[in-house]
Design a protein around this motif. Structure first.
Motif, PDB file in Angstrom:
ATOM      1  N   LYS A   1       0.833  -1.209   0.000  1.00 56.58           N
ATOM      2  CA  LYS A   1       0.000   0.000   0.000  1.00 56.58           C
ATOM      3  C   LYS A   1       0.859   1.247   0.000  1.00 56.58           C
ATOM      4  O   LYS A   1       0.585   2.204  -0.725  1.00 56.58           O
ATOM      5  CB  LYS A   1      -0.929   0.007   1.213  1.00 56.58           C
ATOM      6  N   LYS A   2       1.929   1.230   0.792  1.00 56.43           N
ATOM      7  CA  LYS A   2       2.810   2.386   0.890  1.00 56.43           C
ATOM      8  C   LYS A   2       3.440   2.683  -0.472  1.00 56.43           C
ATOM      9  O   LYS A   2       3.503   3.826  -0.911  1.00 56.43           O
ATOM     10  CB  LYS A   2       3.899   2.109   1.918  1.00 56.43           C
TER      11      LYS A   2
ATOM     12  N   GLU B   1      -0.477   9.889  -7.268  1.00 54.41           N
ATOM     13  CA  GLU B   1      -1.784  10.534  -7.138  1.00 54.41           C
ATOM     14  C   GLU B   1      -2.902   9.544  -6.870  1.00 54.41           C
ATOM     15  O   GLU B   1      -3.791   9.813  -6.078  1.00 54.41           O
ATOM     16  CB  GLU B   1      -2.115  11.307  -8.422  1.00 54.41           C
ATOM     17  N   ARG B   2      -2.850   8.427  -7.569  1.00 52.07           N
ATOM     18  CA  ARG B   2      -3.904   7.424  -7.431  1.00 52.07           C
ATOM     19  C   ARG B   2      -3.764   6.693  -6.110  1.00 52.07           C
ATOM     20  O   ARG B   2      -2.668   6.301  -5.724  1.00 52.07           O
ATOM     21  CB  ARG B   2      -3.835   6.418  -8.575  1.00 52.07           C
ATOM     22  N   LYS B   3      -4.862   6.520  -5.407  1.00 44.32           N
ATOM     23  CA  LYS B   3      -4.884   5.795  -4.145  1.00 44.32           C
ATOM     24  C   LYS B   3      -5.678   4.508  -4.335  1.00 44.32           C
ATOM     25  O   LYS B   3      -6.748   4.506  -4.924  1.00 44.32           O
ATOM     26  CB  LYS B   3      -5.508   6.645  -3.034  1.00 44.32           C
ATOM     27  N   TYR B   4      -5.117   3.405  -3.849  1.00 43.16           N
ATOM     28  CA  TYR B   4      -5.706   2.087  -4.033  1.00 43.16           C
ATOM     29  C   TYR B   4      -6.353   1.598  -2.740  1.00 43.16           C
ATOM     30  O   TYR B   4      -5.825   1.824  -1.649  1.00 43.16           O
ATOM     31  CB  TYR B   4      -4.627   1.088  -4.461  1.00 43.16           C
ATOM     32  N   LYS B   5      -7.483   0.937  -2.898  1.00 44.95           N
ATOM     33  CA  LYS B   5      -8.163   0.311  -1.757  1.00 44.95           C
ATOM     34  C   LYS B   5      -7.441  -0.984  -1.416  1.00 44.95           C
ATOM     35  O   LYS B   5      -6.697  -1.532  -2.227  1.00 44.95           O
ATOM     36  CB  LYS B   5      -9.614   0.014  -2.120  1.00 44.95           C
ATOM     37  N   ASP B   6      -7.665  -1.490  -0.211  1.00 48.45           N
ATOM     38  CA  ASP B   6      -7.003  -2.719   0.246  1.00 48.45           C
ATOM     39  C   ASP B   6      -7.209  -3.875  -0.727  1.00 48.45           C
ATOM     40  O   ASP B   6      -6.275  -4.605  -1.022  1.00 48.45           O
ATOM     41  CB  ASP B   6      -7.504  -3.134   1.631  1.00 48.45           C
TER      42      ASP B   6
ATOM     43  N   ASN C   1       0.585   3.678  -3.174  1.00 53.99           N
ATOM     44  CA  ASN C   1      -0.128   4.930  -2.908  1.00 53.99           C
ATOM     45  C   ASN C   1       0.786   6.149  -2.861  1.00 53.99           C
ATOM     46  O   ASN C   1       0.365   7.218  -2.419  1.00 53.99           O
ATOM     47  CB  ASN C   1      -0.929   4.805  -1.609  1.00 53.99           C
ATOM     48  N   LYS C   2       2.027   6.027  -3.346  1.00 53.44           N
ATOM     49  CA  LYS C   2       2.939   7.172  -3.384  1.00 53.44           C
ATOM     50  C   LYS C   2       2.497   8.212  -4.402  1.00 53.44           C
ATOM     51  O   LYS C   2       2.750   9.392  -4.233  1.00 53.44           O
ATOM     52  CB  LYS C   2       4.360   6.717  -3.706  1.00 53.44           C
TER      53      LYS C   2
END
Length: 47
Positions: free
Chosen positions: A8-9, A15-20, A12-13
């Motif tokens: 995740k780290k 712009e796009r953020k990922y769900k679990d 998610n660095k």
């Protein structure tokens, strides 16, 4: 296996953020691709 939190780290660095669940799927896919690569390399060494 790489810990989910580490994945995740890394993912998610940007712009796009990922769900679990997305992180889990991406991690599984990358391990699958890595396994295929190892299989290919092992077959190349045998030939």
């Amino acid at each position: 296996m790489i810990a989910l939190e580490n994945c995740k780290k890394i993912l998610n660095k940007g712009e796009r953020k990922y769900k679990d669940e997305e992180v889990k799927i991406i991690r599984e896919y990358l391990y699958y691709i890595g396994g295929l690569q190892l299989e290919i390399e092992n077959n190349d060494l045998k030939n």
